[in-house]
Motif scaffolding. Structure first.
Motif, short mmCIF file in Angstrom:
data_model
loop_
_atom_site.label_atom_id
_atom_site.label_comp_id
_atom_site.label_asym_id
_atom_site.label_seq_id
_atom_site.Cartn_x
_atom_site.Cartn_y
_atom_site.Cartn_z
N THR A 1 -3.86 -12.59 -2.98
CA THR A 1 -4.54 -11.90 -4.09
C THR A 1 -4.38 -10.45 -3.92
O THR A 1 -3.82 -9.72 -4.72
CB THR A 1 -5.81 -12.46 -4.06
N SER A 2 -4.61 -9.80 -2.74
CA SER A 2 -4.75 -8.45 -2.55
C SER A 2 -3.50 -7.91 -2.43
O SER A 2 -3.29 -6.86 -3.17
CB SER A 2 -5.66 -7.95 -1.15
N THR A 3 -2.58 -8.61 -2.16
CA THR A 3 -1.03 -7.90 -2.11
C THR A 3 -0.53 -8.00 -3.38
O THR A 3 0.09 -7.06 -3.64
CB THR A 3 -0.04 -9.03 -0.97
N ILE A 4 -0.91 -9.02 -4.26
CA ILE A 4 -0.20 -9.11 -5.59
C ILE A 4 -0.94 -7.94 -6.40
O ILE A 4 -0.27 -7.24 -7.31
CB ILE A 4 -0.60 -10.31 -6.23
N VAL A 5 -2.21 -7.84 -6.17
CA VAL A 5 -2.98 -6.56 -6.88
C VAL A 5 -2.32 -5.35 -6.55
O VAL A 5 -2.15 -4.22 -7.27
CB VAL A 5 -4.29 -6.58 -6.63
N LEU A 6 -2.03 -4.91 -5.16
CA LEU A 6 -1.50 -3.79 -4.68
C LEU A 6 -0.18 -3.45 -5.53
O LEU A 6 0.37 -2.36 -5.98
CB LEU A 6 -1.32 -3.85 -3.38
N LEU A 7 0.63 -4.72 -5.53
CA LEU A 7 2.09 -4.84 -6.32
C LEU A 7 1.85 -4.33 -7.68
O LEU A 7 2.91 -3.51 -8.09
CB LEU A 7 2.84 -6.08 -5.87
N ALA A 8 1.06 -4.85 -8.31
CA ALA A 8 0.75 -4.76 -9.57
C ALA A 8 0.54 -3.03 -10.11
O ALA A 8 0.80 -2.45 -10.79
CB ALA A 8 0.04 -5.44 -10.27
N ALA B 1 0.92 -1.28 0.13
CA ALA B 1 -0.04 0.09 0.03
C ALA B 1 1.00 1.28 -0.03
O ALA B 1 0.55 2.15 -0.67
CB ALA B 1 -0.91 -0.15 1.17
N ILE B 2 1.95 1.36 0.75
CA ILE B 2 2.96 2.32 0.92
C ILE B 2 3.58 2.36 -0.50
O ILE B 2 3.63 3.82 -1.11
CB ILE B 2 4.03 1.84 1.67
N TRP B 3 3.79 1.67 -1.22
CA TRP B 3 4.35 1.74 -2.63
C TRP B 3 3.33 2.01 -3.67
O TRP B 3 3.92 2.67 -4.69
CB TRP B 3 5.10 0.32 -2.94
#
Length: 548
Positions: free
Chosen positions: A520-527, A455-457
């Motif tokens: 899943t939510s982590t990968i979406v945020l990174l994308a 989220a920070i990124w």
């Protein structure tokens, strides 16, 4: 204007050191027509809104008494100060006790940033010398900045006093509100004078504001140590003088305000005296000559970016580490607080199947991640400041490409936030493990801190996209951190609709340690973060870079 009259006016300006002050005041007000109302409005809402949050959190006298007892904990005492009027802990006394130091800190921050912006920063940019080549007295610029920043402090203190006095809360009196507001305004004036002195020392705006902010932070530490040790050391801090007024208590004191005003007058006199001992654009401390050979670490854009941003990174790391240790040390007593004050549950995120302590940890770590995103956005915005100051142009004239130059500062944003969150996780984990005598908390809190990074990124990537695609709209880079704090943290207290949380990347962070990790939510945020960053780099490659 004829050429014959101009020297005469310049001579008159030399005789009247304040000539042109009124014109400069209007000029500053014109430049800050948005910035000043935002500062004043935000501080007023925060100060006045504290009474409403107290009424909601501590609805009964028994709740307030419990809060009074809990503020005796050393960690809480260090944060907000020593308690007074324990037996009559009304909402007014609560505001005077828990809010005076924090509000004085914020007004001090506003004063330092505004004053340096209109004095030392103008000299560093060369605009002050250009203006002083016309009819302008030697002290006009400093005096104009004093007038505007001082008026901003007085207006903020007065609005807060009027807002609190009209709240009708238990224990909030008109005289107490005026004393509370006057104390905040006086503290702001004192730190305005601190900035006036530091602006004479160095020729760089960043150095002047850094020294003044170091003084501000030092006074907070001195007050905290003095309050915990219950010794006279607290009186060495101007922040304690604000709380020593004991606004809303039965034994109100107006005389500590004289200490703040005397300090402001003395420091202002010192600043004026020092300003006559230096040239325009120069500082009392001469700039050090650089080494004839550069360090190997400065031979790359990344090394230069680290050199430019290392002071800020260290300051953010230390500040958030102290915050994490402080919150972690409270874990052992937080259950008692929830047991005795049921309304405290409304202030934390409701995580299904989790204990109150785990839900509280999720809320606190989420807030820490939002604060860390501010550092990441600042690191990205350094790209824009390097452009507008003209320092990027000579670097880009070499073999360094734009993507490589931009990537060096983005590395400070992404890597710096990673370092900060690792320290937060370790600080939180160690202090929580010590408080609960359970070493398992260390790994859990480290993982809970690291899941905030995507989220920070996203916030850092969005800032990069704004700088790369629409540099004139750079202030929009603050949209994600500001929205997250307003909706997820404050919105939890004010019971905002659930969909508002989903619009923020921080609303999709896995709720460790209260819930399982969500891949899943982590990968979406990174994308999303990667897409924003790519868009920013692509935009920067195609647009013009300002030429100094």
């Amino acid at each position: 204007m004829s050429a014959a009259t101009l020297p005469a006016q310049r001579q008159a300006a030399g005789q009247h050191t304040l000539a042109g002050t009124a014109t400069l005041v209007r000029f500053i007000l014109r430049r800050d027509r948005v910035r000043l109302p935002v500062w004043i409005g935000a501080l007023t809402l925060f100060g006045v809104g504290s009474i409403g949050s107290f009424e909601q959190t501590y609805p009964t006298e028994a709740d307030r008494q419990t809060a009074a007892d809990l503020t005796s904990l050393p960690a809480v005492t260090a944060m907000v100060g020593r308690i007074y009027s324990r037996d009559d802990y009304t909402y007014g006394v609560m505001a005077g006790h828990q809010m005076s130091v924090f509000m004085a800190l914020f007004l001090g921050l506003m004063s330092i940033l505004l004053f340096v912006r209109h004095t030392r920063a103008e000299e560093e940019a060369g605009r002050a010398e250009l203006i002083r080549s016309s009819v302008l007295g030697r002290h006009a610029q400093t005096t104009a900045a004093f007038i505007v920043v001082g008026a901003a402090n007085i207006a903020t203190g007065l609005l807060i006093a009027l807002g609190l006095a009209s709240s009708g809360a238990d224990g909030v009196t008109t005289s107490g509100s005026l004393l509370f507001g006057a104390g905040l305004a006086a503290a702001g004036l004192a730190f305005t004078a601190v900035a006036a002195v530091t602006s004479q020392v160095t020729e760089y705006a960043r150095g002047a504001s850094g020294m003044a902010l170091a003084v501000l932070g030092g006074t907070y530490v001195v007050r905290a140590v003095g309050d915990v040790a219950e010794c006279g050391l607290s009186w060495a801090s101007p922040l304690y003088w604000v709380q020593a007024t004991r606004s809303y208590a039965a034994d109100q004191r107006w005389w500590p305000l004289l200490l703040l005003i005397a300090l402001a007058v003395m420091l202002a006199a010192v600043a004026y005296a020092l300003s006559t001992r230096r040239d325009v654009g120069a500082g009392l401390r001469p700039a050090r000559l650089g080494s004839p050979t550069a360090s190997p670490a400065l031979s790359s854009p990344l090394g230069l970016a680290f050199r430019l941003q290392r002071a800020g990174l260290v300051a953010w790391s230390i500040g958030l580490l102290i915050l994490a240790i402080t919150y972690g040390s409270l874990v052992d007593s937080i259950q008692d607080m929830f047991d005795q004050i049921s309304s405290m549950e409304d202030m934390i995120r409701d995580v299904a199947g989790a204990t109150l302590i785990e839900s509280w940890l999720v809320t606190v770590l989420s807030l820490t991640g939002m604060i860390a995103s501010v550092q990441a956005v600042l690191a990205v915005l350094r790209l824009r400041s390097e452009e507008t100051s003209g320092r990027a142009e000579p670097l880009l004239a070499t073999a360094v490409s734009r993507p490589r130059w931009a990537a060096s500062h983005l590395a400070m944003a992404f890597g710096g936030s990673t370092v900060i969150m690792v320290l937060v996780g370790l600080g939180f984990g160690v202090s929580t493990a010590i408080a609960t005598d359970d070493a398992a908390w260390l790994a859990q809190m480290l993982a809970a801190a690291l899941v905030q990074l995507p989220a920070i990124w996203v916030a850092a990537g969005f800032a990069a996209a704004v700088v790369g695609l629409a540099p004139r709209l750079s202030p929009l880079a603050w949209l994600i951190p500001a929205y997250a704090i307003a909706v997820i943290y404050i919105g939890q207290i004010l019971q905002f609709p659930g969909w508002t949380r989903n619009l923020s990347p921080f609303g999709h962070v896995p709720e460790l340690p209260a819930a399982d990790f969500e891949l899943t939510s982590t990968i979406v945020l990174l994308a999303i973060a990667a897409a924003f960053t790519w868009a920013g780099l692509a935009g920067l490659r195609r647009r013009d870079v300002p030429v100094a």
